[in-house]
Design a protein around this motif. Structure first.
Motif, PDB file in Angstrom:
ATOM      1  N   ASN A  94       0.828  -1.212   0.000  1.00  0.00           N
ATOM      2  CA  ASN A  94       0.000   0.000   0.000  1.00  0.00           C
ATOM      3  C   ASN A  94       0.859   1.258   0.000  1.00  0.00           C
ATOM      4  O   ASN A  94       0.545   2.233  -0.689  1.00  0.00           O
ATOM      5  CB  ASN A  94      -0.899   0.025   1.231  1.00  0.00           C
ATOM      6  CG  ASN A  94      -2.094  -0.862   1.065  1.00  0.00           C
ATOM      7  OD1 ASN A  94      -2.334  -1.387  -0.016  1.00  0.00           O
ATOM      8  ND2 ASN A  94      -2.835  -1.038   2.118  1.00  0.00           N
ATOM      9  N   ILE A  95       1.930   1.252   0.799  1.00  0.00           N
ATOM     10  CA  ILE A  95       2.835   2.411   0.840  1.00  0.00           C
ATOM     11  C   ILE A  95       3.394   2.671  -0.550  1.00  0.00           C
ATOM     12  O   ILE A  95       3.449   3.811  -1.027  1.00  0.00           O
ATOM     13  CB  ILE A  95       3.993   2.163   1.821  1.00  0.00           C
ATOM     14  CG1 ILE A  95       3.489   2.065   3.245  1.00  0.00           C
ATOM     15  CG2 ILE A  95       5.007   3.295   1.748  1.00  0.00           C
ATOM     16  CD1 ILE A  95       4.599   1.779   4.216  1.00  0.00           C
ATOM     17  N   LEU A  96       3.775   1.576  -1.239  1.00  0.00           N
ATOM     18  CA  LEU A  96       4.359   1.707  -2.567  1.00  0.00           C
ATOM     19  C   LEU A  96       3.355   2.329  -3.541  1.00  0.00           C
ATOM     20  O   LEU A  96       3.683   3.258  -4.285  1.00  0.00           O
ATOM     21  CB  LEU A  96       4.782   0.321  -3.046  1.00  0.00           C
ATOM     22  CG  LEU A  96       6.012   0.208  -3.919  1.00  0.00           C
ATOM     23  CD1 LEU A  96       7.176   0.890  -3.263  1.00  0.00           C
ATOM     24  CD2 LEU A  96       6.328  -1.253  -4.131  1.00  0.00           C
ATOM     25  N   PHE A  97       2.112   1.832  -3.505  1.00  0.00           N
ATOM     26  CA  PHE A  97       1.058   2.373  -4.379  1.00  0.00           C
ATOM     27  C   PHE A  97       0.855   3.860  -4.109  1.00  0.00           C
ATOM     28  O   PHE A  97       0.810   4.680  -5.036  1.00  0.00           O
ATOM     29  CB  PHE A  97      -0.256   1.634  -4.121  1.00  0.00           C
ATOM     30  CG  PHE A  97      -0.509   0.483  -5.034  1.00  0.00           C
ATOM     31  CD1 PHE A  97      -0.599   0.673  -6.404  1.00  0.00           C
ATOM     32  CD2 PHE A  97      -0.681  -0.789  -4.538  1.00  0.00           C
ATOM     33  CE1 PHE A  97      -0.842  -0.388  -7.248  1.00  0.00           C
ATOM     34  CE2 PHE A  97      -0.919  -1.859  -5.386  1.00  0.00           C
ATOM     35  CZ  PHE A  97      -1.001  -1.656  -6.739  1.00  0.00           C
ATOM     36  N   ALA A  98       0.724   4.209  -2.822  1.00  0.00           N
ATOM     37  CA  ALA A  98       0.474   5.608  -2.467  1.00  0.00           C
ATOM     38  C   ALA A  98       1.641   6.492  -2.874  1.00  0.00           C
ATOM     39  O   ALA A  98       1.463   7.632  -3.322  1.00  0.00           O
ATOM     40  CB  ALA A  98       0.203   5.725  -0.971  1.00  0.00           C
ATOM     41  N   THR A  99       2.872   5.958  -2.739  1.00  0.00           N
ATOM     42  CA  THR A  99       4.059   6.739  -3.092  1.00  0.00           C
ATOM     43  C   THR A  99       4.096   7.045  -4.585  1.00  0.00           C
ATOM     44  O   THR A  99       4.261   8.196  -4.993  1.00  0.00           O
ATOM     45  CB  THR A  99       5.327   5.955  -2.713  1.00  0.00           C
ATOM     46  OG1 THR A  99       5.242   5.601  -1.359  1.00  0.00           O
ATOM     47  CG2 THR A  99       6.547   6.784  -2.966  1.00  0.00           C
ATOM     48  N   PHE A 100       3.917   5.996  -5.398  1.00  0.00           N
ATOM     49  CA  PHE A 100       3.955   6.222  -6.846  1.00  0.00           C
ATOM     50  C   PHE A 100       2.823   7.140  -7.266  1.00  0.00           C
ATOM     51  O   PHE A 100       2.979   7.978  -8.156  1.00  0.00           O
ATOM     52  CB  PHE A 100       3.878   4.894  -7.589  1.00  0.00           C
ATOM     53  CG  PHE A 100       5.165   4.132  -7.563  1.00  0.00           C
ATOM     54  CD1 PHE A 100       6.352   4.753  -7.876  1.00  0.00           C
ATOM     55  CD2 PHE A 100       5.185   2.801  -7.205  1.00  0.00           C
ATOM     56  CE1 PHE A 100       7.542   4.062  -7.847  1.00  0.00           C
ATOM     57  CE2 PHE A 100       6.376   2.101  -7.167  1.00  0.00           C
ATOM     58  CZ  PHE A 100       7.557   2.735  -7.491  1.00  0.00           C
ATOM     59  N   SER A 101       1.652   6.976  -6.609  1.00  0.00           N
ATOM     60  CA  SER A 101       0.521   7.842  -6.923  1.00  0.00           C
ATOM     61  C   SER A 101       0.857   9.298  -6.633  1.00  0.00           C
ATOM     62  O   SER A 101       0.598  10.190  -7.447  1.00  0.00           O
ATOM     63  CB  SER A 101      -0.680   7.388  -6.111  1.00  0.00           C
ATOM     64  OG  SER A 101      -1.671   8.351  -6.144  1.00  0.00           O
ATOM     65  N   ALA A 102       1.467   9.549  -5.470  1.00  0.00           N
ATOM     66  CA  ALA A 102       1.765  10.929  -5.089  1.00  0.00           C
ATOM     67  C   ALA A 102       2.885  11.523  -5.936  1.00  0.00           C
ATOM     68  O   ALA A 102       2.856  12.699  -6.274  1.00  0.00           O
ATOM     69  CB  ALA A 102       2.144  10.987  -3.608  1.00  0.00           C
ATOM     70  N   TYR A 103       3.877  10.702  -6.286  1.00  0.00           N
ATOM     71  CA  TYR A 103       5.019  11.228  -7.031  1.00  0.00           C
ATOM     72  C   TYR A 103       4.693  11.453  -8.495  1.00  0.00           C
ATOM     73  O   TYR A 103       5.302  12.294  -9.146  1.00  0.00           O
ATOM     74  CB  TYR A 103       6.223  10.276  -6.907  1.00  0.00           C
ATOM     75  CG  TYR A 103       7.028  10.499  -5.656  1.00  0.00           C
ATOM     76  CD1 TYR A 103       6.465  10.305  -4.414  1.00  0.00           C
ATOM     77  CD2 TYR A 103       8.348  10.916  -5.720  1.00  0.00           C
ATOM     78  CE1 TYR A 103       7.185  10.503  -3.266  1.00  0.00           C
ATOM     79  CE2 TYR A 103       9.087  11.111  -4.568  1.00  0.00           C
ATOM     80  CZ  TYR A 103       8.498  10.906  -3.347  1.00  0.00           C
ATOM     81  OH  TYR A 103       9.215  11.114  -2.207  1.00  0.00           O
ATOM     82  N   ASN A 104       3.746  10.650  -9.045  1.00  0.00           N
ATOM     83  CA  ASN A 104       3.406  10.805 -10.450  1.00  0.00           C
ATOM     84  C   ASN A 104       2.151  11.627 -10.680  1.00  0.00           C
ATOM     85  O   ASN A 104       1.780  11.866 -11.822  1.00  0.00           O
ATOM     86  CB  ASN A 104       3.239   9.428 -11.100  1.00  0.00           C
ATOM     87  CG  ASN A 104       4.555   8.690 -11.174  1.00  0.00           C
ATOM     88  OD1 ASN A 104       5.579   9.291 -11.438  1.00  0.00           O
ATOM     89  ND2 ASN A 104       4.523   7.406 -10.911  1.00  0.00           N
ATOM     90  N   GLY A 105       1.471  12.025  -9.607  1.00  0.00           N
ATOM     91  CA  GLY A 105       0.278  12.831  -9.757  1.00  0.00           C
ATOM     92  C   GLY A 105      -0.901  12.109 -10.371  1.00  0.00           C
ATOM     93  O   GLY A 105      -1.696  12.685 -11.089  1.00  0.00           O
ATOM     94  N   ASN A 106      -1.004  10.791 -10.095  1.00  0.00           N
ATOM     95  CA  ASN A 106      -2.086   9.998 -10.661  1.00  0.00           C
ATOM     96  C   ASN A 106      -2.895   9.379  -9.527  1.00  0.00           C
ATOM     97  O   ASN A 106      -2.335   8.640  -8.719  1.00  0.00           O
ATOM     98  CB  ASN A 106      -1.470   8.890 -11.539  1.00  0.00           C
ATOM     99  CG  ASN A 106      -2.516   8.139 -12.327  1.00  0.00           C
ATOM    100  OD1 ASN A 106      -3.705   8.277 -12.080  1.00  0.00           O
ATOM    101  ND2 ASN A 106      -2.060   7.342 -13.266  1.00  0.00           N
TER     102      ASN A 106
END
Lengths: 107, 163
Positions: free
Chosen positions: A50-62
């Protein structure tokens, strides 16, 4: 002040944190024989992802990644409810939560 | 700012290790709750307010209370805790350590997108709700069927006269 982690913390550090948490979960599954602890370690692994998903989401703006985290939480809640019900049933039959007693399907 | 992240990360890893190595299952559950709180803090730093709240309510609240409840129902404590032999424990620790090594080594060489996101409001409830009910409305409805099935299943399994 709007918090902006992605300008300060490199993404590699968050990925490493997620990997470490996942591996602690793997280690718990391998080390412990208490079925409840094993379920808890599975929860820990789900959280690492979940942390990984949230991180990529926040860093890529998606926002799609955060929706995925939401669905993972939904599945985790359902899984825990059924898993613990099964566990209570197993305890009622064997008077123990030791997973090594449940080896009748082995071989 | 980054010190908050590193403190939370350290705390999460420490509590996760305690979850694995604590002999008493009740203490394990309590340490897992602390780990989930630290992860919720990391969600705040990632601007994911919705996930922060859901993490607190669903994970630290509902799921861990369920775990505690079952632990106390089964009356497990330190004396009834089954133990593995030292060889198995060493092998498990080495296997997990090697897995961590492989994961970190693989992810070290990946190419991450270097451009930083300018959008800071994607984690808000309004934005996520719009996405959830337009793009992901079918999975959302399927999730409700999953919950119904899980509910029926756990009630059926929990009944005294199953056979």
């Amino acid at each position: 002040m709007l918090m902006q982690i992605n300008h300060i913390v490199p993404i590699e550090h968050i990925i490493t944190l997620s990997c470490i948490l996942f591996c602690i979960g793997v280690m718990g599954v391998l080390l412990r024989r208490n079925a409840i602890i094993i379920l808890m370690c599975i929860e820990l692994m789900l959280n690492a992802v979940n942390i990984l998903f949230a991180t990529f989401s926040a860093y890529n703006g998606n926002p799609d990644g955060q929706i995925f985290v939401f669905f993972i939480m939904v599945v985790a809640a359902a899984e825990v409810a059924v898993g613990l019900a099964l566990l209570v049933l197993i305890y009622r039959n064997t008077r123990s939560v030791d997973v090594s007693l449940l080896d009748r399907l082995k071989w | 700012m980054q010190y908050i992240f590193y403190t939370l990360a350290f705390f999460a890893i420490l509590c996760a290790l305690f979850v694995v190595f604590e002999k008493n299952p009740v203490h394990s559950v309590l340490y897992l709750i602390l780990t989930f709180f630290s992860i919720a803090g990391i969600y705040v730093l990632l601007n994911a307010q919705f996930l922060f709240i859901v993490q607190l309510i669903v994970y630290s609240g509902a799921i861990m209370v369920l775990f505690l409840f079952v632990l106390m129902l089964l009356n497990l404590n330190k004396d009834t805790e089954p133990q593995k032999s030292v060889i198995f424990k060493t092998a498990g620790a080495i296997a997990a350590g090697s897995f961590l090594l492989v994961l970190v080594a693989v992810l070290k060489d990946t190419q991450q997108s270097t451009e930083l996101s300018a959008m800071t409001d994607i984690g808000l409830v309004k934005q996520l709700g719009k996405t959830l009910f337009t793009k992901f409305v079918v999975p959302f409805e399927v999730a409700s069927i999953l919950f119904l099935a899980a509910m029926v299943g756990s009630v059926l399994l929990g009944k005294k006269e199953l056979y």
